[in-house]
Each structure stands twice: as C-alpha cells, then as structure tokens.
Scaffold this active site. Sequence first.
Site, PDB file in Angstrom:
ATOM      1  N   ALA A   1      -0.495 -20.959  15.816  1.00  0.00           N
ATOM      2  CA  ALA A   1      -0.266 -19.855  16.762  1.00  0.00           C
ATOM      3  C   ALA A   1      -0.877 -18.560  16.236  1.00  0.00           C
ATOM      4  O   ALA A   1      -1.441 -17.776  17.007  1.00  0.00           O
ATOM      5  CB  ALA A   1       1.230 -19.684  17.011  1.00  0.00           C
TER       6      ALA A   1
ATOM      7  N   LEU B   1       0.850  -1.194   0.000  1.00  0.00           N
ATOM      8  CA  LEU B   1       0.000   0.000   0.000  1.00  0.00           C
ATOM      9  C   LEU B   1       0.884   1.241   0.000  1.00  0.00           C
ATOM     10  O   LEU B   1       1.975   1.240   0.578  1.00  0.00           O
ATOM     11  CB  LEU B   1      -0.894  -0.020   1.236  1.00  0.00           C
ATOM     12  CG  LEU B   1      -1.892  -1.179   1.241  1.00  0.00           C
ATOM     13  CD1 LEU B   1      -2.412  -1.461   2.643  1.00  0.00           C
ATOM     14  CD2 LEU B   1      -3.047  -0.899   0.285  1.00  0.00           C
TER      15      LEU B   1
ATOM     16  N   HIS C   1       2.156 -11.170  10.673  1.00  0.00           N
ATOM     17  CA  HIS C   1       3.319 -11.636   9.914  1.00  0.00           C
ATOM     18  C   HIS C   1       3.863 -12.905  10.582  1.00  0.00           C
ATOM     19  O   HIS C   1       3.988 -12.945  11.809  1.00  0.00           O
ATOM     20  CB  HIS C   1       4.404 -10.549   9.877  1.00  0.00           C
ATOM     21  CG  HIS C   1       5.599 -10.965   9.107  1.00  0.00           C
ATOM     22  ND1 HIS C   1       5.614 -11.017   7.726  1.00  0.00           N
ATOM     23  CD2 HIS C   1       6.817 -11.404   9.515  1.00  0.00           C
ATOM     24  CE1 HIS C   1       6.796 -11.446   7.323  1.00  0.00           C
ATOM     25  NE2 HIS C   1       7.545 -11.689   8.377  1.00  0.00           N
TER      26      HIS C   1
HETATM   27  C1  GRF Z   1      -0.287 -16.099   7.126  1.00  0.00           C
HETATM   28  O1  GRF Z   1       0.816 -16.905   7.436  1.00  0.00           O
HETATM   29  C2  GRF Z   1      -0.002 -14.653   7.454  1.00  0.00           C
HETATM   30  O2  GRF Z   1       0.805 -14.495   8.573  1.00  0.00           O
HETATM   31  C3  GRF Z   1       0.730 -14.201   6.222  1.00  0.00           C
HETATM   32  O3  GRF Z   1       0.069 -14.837   5.149  1.00  0.00           O
HETATM   33  C4  GRF Z   1      -0.537 -16.036   5.613  1.00  0.00           C
HETATM   34  C5  GRF Z   1      -1.993 -15.938   5.293  1.00  0.00           C
HETATM   35  O4  GRF Z   1      -2.667 -17.140   5.555  1.00  0.00           O
HETATM   36  N1  GRF Z   1       0.750 -12.759   6.155  1.00  0.00           N
HETATM   37  P1  GRF Z   1      -4.270 -17.145   5.598  1.00  0.00           P
HETATM   38  O5  GRF Z   1      -4.746 -16.564   4.268  1.00  0.00           O
HETATM   39  O6  GRF Z   1      -4.698 -16.328   6.757  1.00  0.00           O
HETATM   40  O7  GRF Z   1      -4.651 -18.594   5.731  1.00  0.00           O
END
Ligand code: GRF
Length: 220
Positions: free
Chosen positions: A175, A95, A111
């Site tokens: 987690a 963004l 993240h």
């Molecule tokens: C997760 O691991 C998140 O931390 C990262 O992208 C992945 C998304 O997974 N930013 P989901 O679409 O929530 O299953």
Amino acid sequence: MSKKRIAILISGRGSNMQALIEAARAPDYPAEIALVISNRPQAPGLELARAAGVQAVAIDHRQYTTRPAFEARLHQTLVDARIDLICNAGFMRLLTGGFVDRWLDRHLNIHPSLLPAFPGLDTHQRAIDEGVRFTGCTVHFLRLEMDTGPIVAQAAVEVRTDDTADTLAARVLEAEHQLYPHALRLVASGKARVENHAVVYDGPFNHQPTQYSPGRGPTA
Ligand code: GRF
C-alpha cells in the site's frame, strides 16, 4: 508547469524510493526525482537509485560531530541541486528544528500506520497487539515531533486474524508503494497544500464504500 525537483532521503532498503522513481517516469507526473541522499553509505537503496539512473550520494552522519553540522551539509546539498521538495522514505535520522523550519511544508514523510495511531517504531506488532482491525500508511508533511504533521493521504489495510508482524508489514508496504506516488502527485501538482496547519485539496476525488474487517457475509 515545470516539474518539481525532488530529493529522496533514505537510510536503507529503498523500496518506497523505487516506487517514487518508477512513478516519476510517467511523462505527466508533476515531479522528477533529481537526487537520492542516504545518511548510511551502505544503504542498498543508493545502488538501486544509481541503477535507475538517478544521482545518489551518501552523507554519512557519523562524519559530523553535531546534528546541525550534518544538517548544514544536507541542506547545502539540497540547495545546490535546486530541490523543491524532500521526500523521506525510510530515513532513520531525527532532524532538528533548524532543518525542519527551513524545509517547512516542502518536506514529506511516509509512516507505516494510520497516524496519529502508532507513531514510532514497531508499528505492525503494536497494531496486532492492540487488536485494531485496520491499519495502513500515512504520507504527511514533516514537523519537528516525530511522525506528526499535516496529513496528505492515507491508505487503510485490513489486519487479518492470522497476521504476524511480517505478513502485515508486507501488505502495508504494498500500500505504501501505491500511496506515496499518489500523495507526491497531489503535493507537486499543487492539488494538496498546507493551510492553517491542515492540508486542503483541489478535488474531485473518487470515494469508496465503507469496508468491514472482519468482512461481513458468508465468506467472512
Ligand atoms: C517503510 O515502511 C516506511 O514507511 C518506513 O520505513 C520503511 C522503509 O522501507 N518509514 P523502504 O526503505 O522504503 O523499503
């Protein structure tokens, strides 16, 4: 206190989105999931959201010639839905400053690492390659630079000696599904807020004893 209205931005699978939708069903949860937006019309998460009774729309970034044009549409959609807080959950679109500034301190991201370690992609393989014995996940307020911003909450996950990127990703994802609802609860209730570029809290919190990896003792 009235519940905060949340929009979740996704690009794909939507498992963190589902965790937030589930958590927000609790009567005492301080936020309601008002809207899910995907920049990819084919994202499986859109159907999952609708199946859960949440309004879900695609805003296909390929239909816009510039990033600001895409973001103007995104912003208007959020304003029209009277959104208080945005949660990025696997939203794979950078963004620009204009959008980031408009939602400053009202915009969270998750993240899959213990930031500031391993920003960007491929976090689990990089954690294994570096030999760190703990990794985890982070929920933080979004800033312009990718995977930076005041940290709301983190969960530590052990890196096992026989882990592959896939086995580690699966453990971190579990987690994430616990952490994101916890972090959103803190922010939506006002118990965690940004002051002077860092998050301050209204406690109290439970604290855990130190953990070791590899574990100590005969079963290590
Ligand atoms: C997760 O691991 C998140 O931390 C990262 O992208 C992945 C998304 O997974 N930013 P989901 O679409 O929530 O299953």
